[in-house]
Structure formats: structure tokens, C-alpha cells
Write a protein that holds these residues in place. Structure first.
Motif, PDB file in Angstrom:
ATOM      1  N   UNK A   1     -65.963   4.578  37.681  1.00  0.00           N
ATOM      2  CA  UNK A   1     -65.513   3.202  37.004  1.00  0.00           C
ATOM      3  C   UNK A   1     -66.810   2.901  36.088  1.00  0.00           C
ATOM      4  N   UNK A   2     -68.085   2.975  36.695  1.00  0.00           N
ATOM      5  CA  UNK A   2     -69.108   2.369  36.089  1.00  0.00           C
ATOM      6  C   UNK A   2     -69.700   3.361  35.077  1.00  0.00           C
ATOM      7  N   UNK A   3     -69.431   4.635  35.485  1.00  0.00           N
ATOM      8  CA  UNK A   3     -69.805   5.448  34.295  1.00  0.00           C
ATOM      9  C   UNK A   3     -69.089   5.562  33.163  1.00  0.00           C
ATOM     10  N   UNK A   4     -67.708   5.277  33.361  1.00  0.00           N
ATOM     11  CA  UNK A   4     -66.917   5.170  32.337  1.00  0.00           C
ATOM     12  C   UNK A   4     -67.026   3.853  31.578  1.00  0.00           C
ATOM     13  N   UNK A   5     -67.539   2.986  32.092  1.00  0.00           N
ATOM     14  CA  UNK A   5     -67.778   1.766  31.341  1.00  0.00           C
ATOM     15  C   UNK A   5     -68.951   1.902  30.592  1.00  0.00           C
TER      16      UNK A   5
ATOM     17  N   UNK B   1     -69.239 -19.217  44.310  1.00  0.00           N
ATOM     18  CA  UNK B   1     -70.743 -19.004  45.369  1.00  0.00           C
ATOM     19  C   UNK B   1     -71.932 -18.582  44.648  1.00  0.00           C
ATOM     20  N   UNK B   2     -71.834 -17.830  43.600  1.00  0.00           N
ATOM     21  CA  UNK B   2     -72.771 -16.951  42.986  1.00  0.00           C
ATOM     22  C   UNK B   2     -73.162 -17.604  41.693  1.00  0.00           C
ATOM     23  N   UNK B   3     -74.445 -17.511  41.345  1.00  0.00           N
ATOM     24  CA  UNK B   3     -74.880 -17.961  40.050  1.00  0.00           C
ATOM     25  C   UNK B   3     -74.510 -17.137  39.007  1.00  0.00           C
ATOM     26  N   UNK B   4     -73.285 -16.895  38.716  1.00  0.00           N
ATOM     27  CA  UNK B   4     -72.956 -15.648  37.635  1.00  0.00           C
ATOM     28  C   UNK B   4     -72.228 -16.377  36.512  1.00  0.00           C
ATOM     29  N   UNK B   5     -71.899 -15.724  35.384  1.00  0.00           N
ATOM     30  CA  UNK B   5     -71.301 -16.218  34.403  1.00  0.00           C
ATOM     31  C   UNK B   5     -69.672 -15.628  34.372  1.00  0.00           C
ATOM     32  N   UNK B   6     -69.581 -14.398  34.775  1.00  0.00           N
ATOM     33  CA  UNK B   6     -68.444 -13.700  34.631  1.00  0.00           C
ATOM     34  C   UNK B   6     -68.011 -12.778  35.740  1.00  0.00           C
ATOM     35  N   UNK B   7     -66.677 -12.396  35.711  1.00  0.00           N
ATOM     36  CA  UNK B   7     -66.299 -11.667  36.713  1.00  0.00           C
ATOM     37  C   UNK B   7     -65.155 -10.985  36.049  1.00  0.00           C
ATOM     38  N   UNK B   8     -65.207  -9.372  36.101  1.00  0.00           N
ATOM     39  CA  UNK B   8     -64.265  -8.514  35.378  1.00  0.00           C
ATOM     40  C   UNK B   8     -63.239  -8.416  36.739  1.00  0.00           C
ATOM     41  N   UNK B   9     -61.696  -8.648  36.412  1.00  0.00           N
ATOM     42  CA  UNK B   9     -60.843  -8.290  37.340  1.00  0.00           C
ATOM     43  C   UNK B   9     -60.115  -7.369  36.755  1.00  0.00           C
ATOM     44  N   UNK B  10     -59.791  -6.042  37.679  1.00  0.00           N
ATOM     45  CA  UNK B  10     -59.181  -4.981  37.327  1.00  0.00           C
ATOM     46  C   UNK B  10     -60.109  -4.078  36.420  1.00  0.00           C
ATOM     47  N   UNK B  11     -59.493  -3.239  35.893  1.00  0.00           N
ATOM     48  CA  UNK B  11     -59.969  -2.132  35.103  1.00  0.00           C
ATOM     49  C   UNK B  11     -61.262  -2.984  33.946  1.00  0.00           C
ATOM     50  N   UNK B  12     -62.473  -2.220  34.037  1.00  0.00           N
ATOM     51  CA  UNK B  12     -63.433  -2.777  33.252  1.00  0.00           C
ATOM     52  C   UNK B  12     -63.687  -2.188  31.938  1.00  0.00           C
TER      53      UNK B  12
ATOM     54  N   UNK C   1     -53.471   6.235  29.287  1.00  0.00           N
ATOM     55  CA  UNK C   1     -53.866   7.426  28.841  1.00  0.00           C
ATOM     56  C   UNK C   1     -55.320   7.555  28.881  1.00  0.00           C
ATOM     57  N   UNK C   2     -55.676   7.933  30.081  1.00  0.00           N
ATOM     58  CA  UNK C   2     -57.306   8.173  30.399  1.00  0.00           C
ATOM     59  C   UNK C   2     -57.946   9.058  29.443  1.00  0.00           C
ATOM     60  N   UNK C   3     -57.074   9.893  28.587  1.00  0.00           N
ATOM     61  CA  UNK C   3     -57.733  10.792  27.730  1.00  0.00           C
ATOM     62  C   UNK C   3     -58.464  10.119  26.708  1.00  0.00           C
ATOM     63  N   UNK C   4     -57.897   8.946  26.472  1.00  0.00           N
ATOM     64  CA  UNK C   4     -58.503   8.247  25.338  1.00  0.00           C
ATOM     65  C   UNK C   4     -59.919   7.402  25.534  1.00  0.00           C
ATOM     66  N   UNK C   5     -60.361   7.522  26.714  1.00  0.00           N
ATOM     67  CA  UNK C   5     -61.532   6.972  27.224  1.00  0.00           C
ATOM     68  C   UNK C   5     -62.798   7.992  26.805  1.00  0.00           C
ATOM     69  N   UNK C   6     -63.956   7.303  26.363  1.00  0.00           N
ATOM     70  CA  UNK C   6     -65.084   8.376  26.067  1.00  0.00           C
ATOM     71  C   UNK C   6     -65.658   8.879  27.518  1.00  0.00           C
ATOM     72  N   UNK C   7     -65.948  10.126  27.485  1.00  0.00           N
ATOM     73  CA  UNK C   7     -66.646  10.448  28.767  1.00  0.00           C
ATOM     74  C   UNK C   7     -67.793   9.803  29.179  1.00  0.00           C
ATOM     75  N   UNK C   8     -67.983   9.734  30.633  1.00  0.00           N
ATOM     76  CA  UNK C   8     -69.173   9.148  31.010  1.00  0.00           C
ATOM     77  C   UNK C   8     -70.569   9.815  30.604  1.00  0.00           C
ATOM     78  N   UNK C   9     -71.518   8.926  30.200  1.00  0.00           N
ATOM     79  CA  UNK C   9     -72.503   9.718  29.673  1.00  0.00           C
ATOM     80  C   UNK C   9     -73.539  10.110  31.054  1.00  0.00           C
ATOM     81  N   UNK C  10     -73.340  11.017  31.730  1.00  0.00           N
ATOM     82  CA  UNK C  10     -74.217  11.589  32.833  1.00  0.00           C
ATOM     83  C   UNK C  10     -75.543  11.854  32.726  1.00  0.00           C
ATOM     84  N   UNK C  11     -76.026  11.722  31.489  1.00  0.00           N
ATOM     85  CA  UNK C  11     -77.495  11.808  31.159  1.00  0.00           C
ATOM     86  C   UNK C  11     -78.234  10.413  31.372  1.00  0.00           C
ATOM     87  N   UNK C  12     -77.498   9.378  31.448  1.00  0.00           N
ATOM     88  CA  UNK C  12     -78.031   8.213  31.731  1.00  0.00           C
ATOM     89  C   UNK C  12     -78.652   7.696  33.028  1.00  0.00           C
TER      90      UNK C  12
END
Length: 175
Positions: free
Chosen positions: A21-25, A110-121, A164-175
Motif C-alpha cells: 500500500x505504501x509503495x502504491x501511494x 491522542x496524537x499531535x497529528x493533522x490528518x488520518x487517511x481512512x481506507x485506501x490511501x 480497477x487496480x491496473x489504473x494505479x501507477x506501479x510502485x517505484x521499487x527503486x526508492x
């Protein structure tokens, strides 16, 4: 926008892997021409002292930090968000992943944060980065729990499920 994405260490996962998920984001943000850095603390396993040093040295160069996590990662995610807030008080902090989707309001309270992503990110993070880049109101981003200017917690309608997961860009595995 310069964005730092963090995969915290997991007490139960000892092998190096970057969550899909993080890689796709990361891929979605790159496709929209955002500058990203992925810091896989789970793979690197630096000491907390080394993490603090890196946050002090590099953290201020980012406009947004996104921290992903599982439920068992909460203690480290909480520590990271507090450290970022203390060292870089104007930094925008967003949490995502299973932990965030399960307990968005609890994390906001409870945390000093600004946002929470709920669901697919993938779409939510891109929308959030673009809204923040324009200086617009984050309440227009679907799938988000946020703290408004007065400190109150708000929640937007859920984002759409990506069929349609095919429309997502591929994860950049080189990062």
C-alpha cells in the motif's frame, strides 16, 4: 510538494519488506509530480537516537510526512509523530495504514497529528498533497479525518474503492 513516507519498525515483523500500500501511494504521488522520499525504518532498524538525528537533519525539508502502520506499531508511530511535532512544529503529519483506518478519531484525539487517511490511501494522499499545495481546505478530500483551524476533529465521506487496480501507477521499487 516534498513528502516523506515512513514505514515504522514492526515488533512482530523481522524481515525487510515495504508494504504494498505504501509503495502504491509512493507511485501515485510520483505520477502527480510530487517529490517523495521513502524511509523504511523497519528494514534499516536504526536506533531511536539515529532516527532523531535524521529527523533533525532532514525532516525540515519536507512539507508533509506520512507514517503508515499496523496496530502493533502504535507505540513507535506515537513516538515518531510526537518527535516530528516537537522538532518541526509546522510539519503536516498524516497517518495511514491499518492502524489509522481502524482508529482514526482515537489517533486524532491522542496524537499531535493533522490528518488520518481512512481506507485506501492512493487517491486520498494525492488529493491531500494537492489541496495542501494550493493552501485549500482539507475538508474537500474524501477519506480523511482532520483537525480544523480551531482544533476540532472532522471527518469527510469515505473515498471510493479502487476497483480497477491496473489504473494505479506501479510502485517505484527503486526508492
Amino acid at each position: 510538494m516534498r513528502i516523506l513516507l515512513i514505514h515504522p519498525p514492526s515488533p512482530k515483523i523481522y524481515q525487510a519488506f515495504l508494504p504494498l500500500g505504501l509503495a502504491y501511494i509512493a507511485g501515485a504521488l510520483l505520477e502527480r509530480r510530487h517529490e517523495i522520499t521513502v524511509w523504511d525504518i523497519n528494514a534499516e532498524r536504526p536506533s531511536r537516537r539515529a532516527v532523531l538525528k535524521r529527523i533533525r537533519a532532514e525532516g525540515g525539508s519536507y512539507e508533509l510526512v506520512g507514517i503508515s502502520g499496523l496496530a502493533g506499531d502504535y507505540p513507535y508511530v506515537a513516538w515518531l509523530s510526537k518527535v516530528f511535532r516537537k522538532i518541526h512544529p509546522r510539519m503536516k503529519i498524516v497517518l495511514g495504514g491499518y492502524l489509522a483506518s481502524a482508529l482514526p478519531e482515537v489517533l486524532m484525539e491522542n496524537l499531535p497529528i493533522d490528518f488520518v487517511v481512512v481506507g485506501e490511501g492512493e487517491e486520498t494522499m494525492v488529493s491531500l498533497a494537492e489541496v495542501l499545495s494550493r493552501g485549500a481546505d482539507p475538508s474537500e478530500v474524501k477519506g480523511l479525518c482532520f483537525r480544523d483551524a480551531s482544533g476540532r476533529i472532522g471527518k469527510t465521506p469515505p473515498g471510493s474503492i479502487i476497483k480497477d487496480l491496473d489504473r494505479l501507477p506501479l510502485p517505484p521499487w527503486d526508492y
